[in-house]
Scaffold this motif. Sequence first.
Motif, PDB file in Angstrom:
ATOM      1  N   LYS A   1      15.854  43.645  34.926  1.00  0.00           N
ATOM      2  CA  LYS A   1      14.972  43.797  34.199  1.00  0.00           C
ATOM      3  C   LYS A   1      14.712  46.054  33.974  1.00  0.00           C
ATOM      4  O   LYS A   1      13.658  46.249  33.100  1.00  0.00           O
ATOM      5  CB  LYS A   1      14.053  43.858  36.246  1.00  0.00           C
TER       6      LYS A   1
ATOM      7  N   ALA B   1      21.857  35.573  47.506  1.00  0.00           N
ATOM      8  CA  ALA B   1      20.078  36.162  47.793  1.00  0.00           C
ATOM      9  C   ALA B   1      20.309  37.810  47.279  1.00  0.00           C
ATOM     10  O   ALA B   1      19.936  38.270  45.865  1.00  0.00           O
ATOM     11  CB  ALA B   1      19.493  35.920  48.993  1.00  0.00           C
ATOM     12  N   VAL B   2      21.355  38.093  47.555  1.00  0.00           N
ATOM     13  CA  VAL B   2      20.385  39.072  47.225  1.00  0.00           C
ATOM     14  C   VAL B   2      21.473  40.397  46.433  1.00  0.00           C
ATOM     15  O   VAL B   2      20.830  40.535  45.049  1.00  0.00           O
ATOM     16  CB  VAL B   2      21.674  40.708  48.685  1.00  0.00           C
TER      17      VAL B   2
ATOM     18  N   THR C   1      21.723  37.895  43.135  1.00  0.00           N
ATOM     19  CA  THR C   1      20.307  37.854  42.772  1.00  0.00           C
ATOM     20  C   THR C   1      19.320  38.258  42.444  1.00  0.00           C
ATOM     21  O   THR C   1      19.451  38.674  41.348  1.00  0.00           O
ATOM     22  CB  THR C   1      19.747  35.978  43.452  1.00  0.00           C
ATOM     23  N   ALA C   2      18.708  39.306  43.720  1.00  0.00           N
ATOM     24  CA  ALA C   2      18.406  40.244  43.341  1.00  0.00           C
ATOM     25  C   ALA C   2      18.484  41.341  42.917  1.00  0.00           C
ATOM     26  O   ALA C   2      18.352  42.178  41.809  1.00  0.00           O
ATOM     27  CB  ALA C   2      17.396  40.248  44.451  1.00  0.00           C
TER      28      ALA C   2
ATOM     29  N   HIS D   1      18.723  40.239  39.087  1.00  0.00           N
ATOM     30  CA  HIS D   1      17.209  40.492  38.086  1.00  0.00           C
ATOM     31  C   HIS D   1      16.892  41.749  37.909  1.00  0.00           C
ATOM     32  O   HIS D   1      15.599  41.739  36.698  1.00  0.00           O
ATOM     33  CB  HIS D   1      16.383  39.678  39.026  1.00  0.00           C
ATOM     34  N   GLN D   2      16.807  42.611  38.958  1.00  0.00           N
ATOM     35  CA  GLN D   2      16.352  43.526  39.476  1.00  0.00           C
ATOM     36  C   GLN D   2      17.127  45.015  37.885  1.00  0.00           C
ATOM     37  O   GLN D   2      16.825  45.680  37.413  1.00  0.00           O
ATOM     38  CB  GLN D   2      16.613  44.449  40.230  1.00  0.00           C
TER      39      GLN D   2
END
Length: 82
Positions: A78, A67-68, A70-71, A74-75
């Motif tokens: 972005k 999860a970390v 993946t975040a 994504h950041q």
Amino acid sequence: MNGLIEDGFGLMVLGMGFVFLFLVVLIYATKFMSRLLNNWFPEQAVVAPNSAPKVLTPSGVDAQLTAVITAAVHQHQKSKKS
């Protein structure tokens, strides 16, 4: 001239002998001090606290780590678009 070379070799052997003797004494002194300190201050076993077992995905990777990552991806994506 021949006497100077003999004196030089004699001095070299004497010096190397003292260095060797000093290193041997140093090794034994270090071993003795190590044993002495281990007797006075024994090493205590570190007990790790029991934590909740990690949840692993079927591939064997930690779910929180996934999860970390993946975040973070994504950041990053972005921030590249802006």
